[in-house]
Design an enzyme around this catalytic site. Structure first.
Site, PDB file in Angstrom:
ATOM      1  N   HIS A 142      24.609  61.563  66.273  1.00  0.00           N
ATOM      2  CA  HIS A 142      23.761  61.910  65.129  1.00  0.00           C
ATOM      3  C   HIS A 142      24.280  61.144  63.908  1.00  0.00           C
ATOM      4  O   HIS A 142      25.092  61.655  63.135  1.00  0.00           O
ATOM      5  CB  HIS A 142      23.765  63.419  64.893  1.00  0.00           C
ATOM      6  CG  HIS A 142      22.668  63.899  63.981  1.00  0.00           C
ATOM      7  ND1 HIS A 142      21.734  64.851  64.357  1.00  0.00           N
ATOM      8  CD2 HIS A 142      22.340  63.556  62.717  1.00  0.00           C
ATOM      9  CE1 HIS A 142      20.892  65.075  63.353  1.00  0.00           C
ATOM     10  NE2 HIS A 142      21.249  64.304  62.332  1.00  0.00           N
ATOM     11  N   ASN A 186      20.105  60.175  67.438  1.00  0.00           N
ATOM     12  CA  ASN A 186      19.231  60.884  66.520  1.00  0.00           C
ATOM     13  C   ASN A 186      18.591  59.861  65.572  1.00  0.00           C
ATOM     14  O   ASN A 186      19.301  59.100  64.901  1.00  0.00           O
ATOM     15  CB  ASN A 186      20.032  61.879  65.683  1.00  0.00           C
ATOM     16  CG  ASN A 186      19.159  62.573  64.638  1.00  0.00           C
ATOM     17  OD1 ASN A 186      18.321  63.399  64.983  1.00  0.00           O
ATOM     18  ND2 ASN A 186      19.321  62.217  63.369  1.00  0.00           N
ATOM     19  N   GLU A 187      17.304  59.818  65.562  1.00  0.00           N
ATOM     20  CA  GLU A 187      16.538  58.998  64.603  1.00  0.00           C
ATOM     21  C   GLU A 187      17.049  57.565  64.442  1.00  0.00           C
ATOM     22  O   GLU A 187      17.305  57.123  63.314  1.00  0.00           O
ATOM     23  CB  GLU A 187      16.505  59.677  63.230  1.00  0.00           C
ATOM     24  CG  GLU A 187      15.817  61.031  63.238  1.00  0.00           C
ATOM     25  CD  GLU A 187      15.624  61.605  61.839  1.00  0.00           C
ATOM     26  OE1 GLU A 187      16.208  61.060  60.876  1.00  0.00           O
ATOM     27  OE2 GLU A 187      14.889  62.591  61.713  1.00  0.00           O
TER      28      GLU A 187
END
Ligand code: BGC
Length: 442
Positions: A142, A186-187
């Site tokens: 993340h 994440n993203e």
């Protein structure tokens, strides 16, 4: 023969202690590894809540001068020590999943130096989630990476792929028996998304200055934390890293759980008049990731944007903004799920959705509208399998520091006491009630 499970306990150097916890967890595992049905829960990310992630890239950036960070992350929510309480709280609200991330720098603080204690820590986190009857949803990465990784060029170089895949393999070898679902990144598309924002463009020179200062502060020639990297260079490299990690995790876990990627997606709208950049933006921000290998798409949505031919337009006058300065738009989620479903047959999990506000009544209304959108999608046969709210806790919000309040639970920053807000109970009641009669997720 030493079983997989025993081998892990022995490797972790705590055969007796670990063994005791492991066997308690094992019974639960058998029960919960089965498909859990629609997932309801909340999410967090290690760096934003644990505190004291000294070996991570952003820690260096926060403390270099100049820095683009408003507040240092510091102790964050002290979840490193209080995660047990956080998990118990999430379960007591009525959630059946808990999304969290593993901090790579706690596992590999120096290149190739593996912290078995770090792995054992996350094993206890997973066991605790299982013991509370929830499905652990693990984000392998993340945003933050070890400082040595950023100093070596991060994902601005293809050399970043192998260490990331090694890390993912290692985590899987040690923890796969407890993981329920996972995403590699994440993203990873966030850089592409924000490159359309006119507000970000003038900040580029400051980001560059802050990166240089971080490099100088540790005597490195460069510093490339992926969250601040050059997305044009990074995107193909991160897609390859994701695909190789996906393969490695599936192999090391014997296909035990689904492995996807979570994406930052706005509801992209054509302007009321004038040319639209929606298609060009989606082609850059979303489509390459939907086409990448992976078992599901994690949808993360907070707002909508009107998109001009080469940049987002300012938010329309008079609309309600969140503390992040963009429109608070719960209806955007439904639109984004539909857009994603139009471009892929993969299952969709809403892995983040929420609003930064001090006014918890607004959060309650936001949740109701967002969940109604998910239900509409399910009624139309779209394969949505979960709604995970961002965030369980008020936390450290990256460049915005401790200002924005996304949490269902408030944190006293002096005592770290956790106080559930009305929205926490509200979201919990939704989770307990489950989907409306007659609706099922696949
Ligand atoms: C990130 C979270 C962040 C949230 C709210 C997402 O971009 O995954 O880490 O806190 O949005 O800004």
């Amino acid at each position: 023969m030493v079983s997989q499970f025993d081998r892990r306990a022995v490797m972790l150097g705590g055969a007796v202690a670990a063994g005791a916890v492991v066997s308690a967890a094992q019974a639960k595992v058998a029960k919960t590894l089965a498909r859990p049905g629609f997932l309801w829960g909340s999410a967090g990310a290690a760096y934003q809540i644990e505190g004291g992630n000294y070996a991570s890239d952003l820690w260096v950036m926060e403390h270099a001068k100049p820095t683009i960070f408003k507040d240092p992350s510091g102790d964050a929510a002290d979840s490193y020590n209080r995660v047990w309480e956080d998990i118990a709280l999430a379960a007591s609200l009525g959630f059946n999943t808990h999304r969290f991330s593993i901090e790579w720098s706690r596992i590999e603080p120096e290149p190739g130096q593996i912290s078995l204690a770090g792995i054992a820590y996350y094993r206890r986190v997973l066991e605790t989630i299982r013991r509370h009857g929830m499905t652990p949803f693990v984000t392998y990465n993340h945003f933050t990476t070890p400082r040595w990784f950023a100093a070596a060029g991060g994902f601005e170089t293809r050399d970043g792929i192998a260490p990331f895949v090694r890390y993912c393999t290692l985590i899987t070898q040690h923890l796969d028996d407890l993981i329920g679902l996972a995403s590699t990144f994440n993203e990873p598309n966030l850089g592409a998304l924000v490159s359309w924002s006119p507000a970000i463009r003038p900040l580029r020179p400051y980001i560059e200055m802050s990166r240089k200062a971080a490099a100088a502060s540790i005597g490195a020639a460069r510093f490339a934390p992926p969250v601040l990297g050059d997305f044009r260079i990074q995107q193909p490299i991160m897609i390859e890293a994701h695909e190789r990690a996906h393969e490695a995790i599936r192999k090391a876990s014997n296909d035990r759980y689904l492995v996807g990627v979570t994406l930052s997606l706005n509801d992209e709208r054509a302007p009321a008049s004038g040319p639209s950049g929606v298609e060009a933006k989606q082609a850059q921000v979303m489509l390459p990731w939907l086409a990448a290998q992976g078992d599901f798409i994690g949808v993360q949505n907070y707002t909508y944007t009107e998109v001009g031919p080469d940049a987002d337009l300012p938010a329309p006058k008079g609309v309600e903004l969140s503390q992040m300065g963009y429109p608070a738009a719960p209806e955007a989620l439904e639109a984004v799920i539909r857009t994603v479903a139009n471009h892929t047959n993969k299952p969709i999990y809403v892995t983040e959705n929420g609003v930064a506000t001090e006014d918890d009544i607004r959060r309650v209304a936001f949740i109701d509208r967002a969940v109604a959108g998910v239900v509409n999608c399910l009624r139309d046969g779209i394969d949505v399998r979960g709604y995970i709210h961002w965030s369980l806790l008020d936390n450290w919000e990256w460049f915005s520091g401790y200002g924005p309040k996304f949490g269902l639970v408030a944190i006293d920053r002096a005592t770290f006491a956790r106080t559930p807000k009305p929205s926490a109970r509200h979201m919990g009641a939704i989770a307990r009630k489950g989907l409306p009669a007659g609706l099922k997720s696949r």
